[in-house]
Write a protein that holds these residues in place. Structure first.
Motif, PDB file in Angstrom:
ATOM      1  N   ASN A   1     -13.704  -3.814 -17.524  1.00 34.13           N
ATOM      2  CA  ASN A   1     -15.121  -4.241 -16.479  1.00 34.13           C
ATOM      3  C   ASN A   1     -14.378  -4.767 -14.948  1.00 34.13           C
ATOM      4  OD1 ASN A   1     -16.639  -3.890 -18.294  1.00 34.13           O
ATOM      5  ND2 ASN A   1     -16.874  -6.435 -19.069  1.00 34.13           N
ATOM      6  N   PRO A   2     -13.690  -3.682 -14.107  1.00 30.20           N
ATOM      7  CA  PRO A   2     -13.307  -4.155 -12.622  1.00 30.20           C
ATOM      8  C   PRO A   2     -14.235  -3.581 -12.022  1.00 30.20           C
ATOM      9  CG  PRO A   2     -12.195  -1.826 -13.826  1.00 30.20           C
ATOM     10  CD  PRO A   2     -12.848  -2.874 -14.790  1.00 30.20           C
ATOM     11  N   VAL A   3     -13.978  -4.475 -10.891  1.00 30.72           N
ATOM     12  CA  VAL A   3     -14.904  -4.614  -9.636  1.00 30.72           C
ATOM     13  C   VAL A   3     -13.383  -4.907  -8.316  1.00 30.72           C
ATOM     14  CG1 VAL A   3     -16.637  -5.498  -8.299  1.00 30.72           C
ATOM     15  CG2 VAL A   3     -17.343  -5.283 -10.438  1.00 30.72           C
ATOM     16  N   LEU A   4     -13.419  -3.393  -7.449  1.00 35.56           N
ATOM     17  CA  LEU A   4     -12.961  -3.536  -6.721  1.00 35.56           C
ATOM     18  C   LEU A   4     -13.884  -3.991  -5.240  1.00 35.56           C
ATOM     19  CD1 LEU A   4     -10.628  -0.180  -7.013  1.00 35.56           C
ATOM     20  CD2 LEU A   4     -10.423  -3.053  -8.066  1.00 35.56           C
ATOM     21  N   GLN A   5     -13.201  -4.564  -4.642  1.00 34.14           N
ATOM     22  CA  GLN A   5     -13.669  -4.887  -3.104  1.00 34.14           C
ATOM     23  C   GLN A   5     -13.129  -5.608  -1.675  1.00 34.14           C
ATOM     24  OE1 GLN A   5     -17.011  -7.909  -4.329  1.00 34.14           O
ATOM     25  NE2 GLN A   5     -15.081  -8.439  -5.340  1.00 34.14           N
ATOM     26  N   ARG A   6     -13.831  -5.330  -0.860  1.00 29.74           N
ATOM     27  CA  ARG A   6     -12.763  -5.769   0.360  1.00 29.74           C
ATOM     28  C   ARG A   6     -12.317  -4.926   0.879  1.00 29.74           C
ATOM     29  NH1 ARG A   6     -14.269 -11.375  -1.447  1.00 29.74           N
ATOM     30  NH2 ARG A   6     -11.962 -12.372  -1.058  1.00 29.74           N
ATOM     31  N   PRO A   7     -11.665  -3.429   0.755  1.00 33.11           N
ATOM     32  CA  PRO A   7     -10.764  -2.511   0.599  1.00 33.11           C
ATOM     33  C   PRO A   7     -10.514  -3.128   2.647  1.00 33.11           C
ATOM     34  CG  PRO A   7     -12.384  -1.958   1.306  1.00 33.11           C
ATOM     35  CD  PRO A   7     -13.535  -3.236   0.555  1.00 33.11           C
ATOM     36  N   LYS A   8      -9.580  -2.630   2.689  1.00 32.00           N
ATOM     37  CA  LYS A   8      -8.864  -2.862   4.099  1.00 32.00           C
ATOM     38  C   LYS A   8      -7.349  -1.762   4.197  1.00 32.00           C
ATOM     39  CE  LYS A   8      -8.759  -7.103   5.083  1.00 32.00           C
ATOM     40  NZ  LYS A   8      -8.665  -8.990   5.148  1.00 32.00           N
ATOM     41  N   GLY A   9      -7.788  -0.929   5.691  1.00 34.52           N
ATOM     42  CA  GLY A   9      -6.360  -0.185   5.659  1.00 34.52           C
ATOM     43  C   GLY A   9      -6.393   1.103   4.923  1.00 34.52           C
ATOM     44  N   SER A  10      -5.677   2.365   5.208  1.00 33.12           N
ATOM     45  CA  SER A  10      -5.760   2.931   3.966  1.00 33.12           C
ATOM     46  C   SER A  10      -4.873   4.135   4.823  1.00 33.12           C
ATOM     47  CB  SER A  10      -6.833   4.265   5.190  1.00 33.12           C
ATOM     48  OG  SER A  10      -6.783   4.945   6.180  1.00 33.12           O
ATOM     49  N   GLU A  11      -3.914   4.290   3.781  1.00 30.72           N
ATOM     50  CA  GLU A  11      -2.606   5.799   3.843  1.00 30.72           C
ATOM     51  C   GLU A  11      -2.622   6.471   2.956  1.00 30.72           C
ATOM     52  OE1 GLU A  11       0.516   2.423   2.779  1.00 30.72           O
ATOM     53  OE2 GLU A  11      -1.060   1.856   1.035  1.00 30.72           O
ATOM     54  N   ALA A  12      -1.740   7.584   2.722  1.00 32.73           N
ATOM     55  CA  ALA A  12      -2.116   9.157   2.360  1.00 32.73           C
ATOM     56  C   ALA A  12      -0.858   8.337   1.644  1.00 32.73           C
ATOM     57  CB  ALA A  12      -2.415   9.438   3.003  1.00 32.73           C
ATOM     58  N   ASP A  13      -0.912   9.362   0.332  1.00 31.33           N
ATOM     59  CA  ASP A  13       0.427   8.788  -0.354  1.00 31.33           C
ATOM     60  C   ASP A  13       0.312  10.124  -1.854  1.00 31.33           C
ATOM     61  OD1 ASP A  13       2.894   8.809  -0.969  1.00 31.33           O
ATOM     62  OD2 ASP A  13       2.697   6.729  -1.624  1.00 31.33           O
ATOM     63  N   ARG A  14       0.951  10.512  -2.275  1.00 29.02           N
ATOM     64  CA  ARG A  14       1.383  11.416  -3.331  1.00 29.02           C
ATOM     65  C   ARG A  14       1.355  10.520  -4.388  1.00 29.02           C
ATOM     66  NH1 ARG A  14       6.247  14.482  -5.899  1.00 29.02           N
ATOM     67  NH2 ARG A  14       4.994  16.316  -6.004  1.00 29.02           N
TER      68      ARG A  14
END
Length: 194
Positions: free
Chosen positions: A76-89
């Motif tokens: 039952n995961p909840v992901l919150q408070r995203p910061k920054g961004s980056e692309a990857d394969r």
């Protein structure tokens, strides 16, 4: 019960998984079997719906090797408070051999439970954060290519069609149950755990 990884476009991969309300011996055994499958296929994460279970659970180990890194069963995961961004394969065990660049948050907060019902609160970044986001997407019926740019996704077009043709052919031949039968199986799992 023996689990196996389902490939795109299996309907379970597009189903929004249901929260788990109880953990029993069978669910713990399925989590262990999911870890075995993940290692056997050289993965770093595997969501329950990738083994045709419509439940909000995934297993991860960013090292991809048993006995190394940190192995976790996430419920039952909840992901919150995203910061920054980056692309990857990224790749996916439900789309073997297919890879593409995906933009994800560099850092996230994970709130979840383990198999003992203990709360997990973790600040995650880098590759581990990417793995968690990829697996959590699965639980919402989102594939990694859904997050790619249109141009990048177009490059995958032929390969995705091949997966669809292979799936339909196996279903027609009886190697994979009909969509109706798969829906029935899904409802049985939900009645038991969600």
């Amino acid at each position: 019960m023996s689990l196996e990884i389902v490939h795109f476009p299996h309907p379970m991969l597009r189903f929004k998984s249901q929260p788990i309300k109880r953990v029993d011996k069978e669910l713990r055994m399925m989590a262990e079997e999911m870890l075995e499958l993940m290692y056997a296929h050289e993965g770093v994460g595997l969501a329950a719906n990738q083994v045709a279970l419509p439940l909000r659970m995934f297993v991860v180990n960013p090292s991809g090797k048993r006995g190394e890194g940190e192995e976790r069963v996430i419920i039952n995961p909840v992901l919150q408070r995203p910061k920054g961004s980056e692309a990857d394969r990224e790749g996916c065990l439900s789309l073997p051999g297919l890879f593409g660049d995906v933009v994800r948050s560099k850092q996230i907060m994970l709130s979840a439970y383990d198999l003992k019902g203990q709360a997990i609160e973790l600040k995650c970044e880098g590759f581990f954060a990417r793995v968690l986001q990829h697996e959590n997407d699965h639980l919402d019926g989102t594939m990694f290519f859904d997050r790619m740019t249109e141009d990048a996704r177009r490059d995958l077009g032929g390969a995705l069609e091949e997966f669809e043709i292979d799936f339909k052919s196996k279903q027609a031949g009886g190697a994979i149950p009909s969509d109706e039968e798969l829906a029935k199986q899904r409802e049985q799992w939900i009645a038991r755990y969600a």
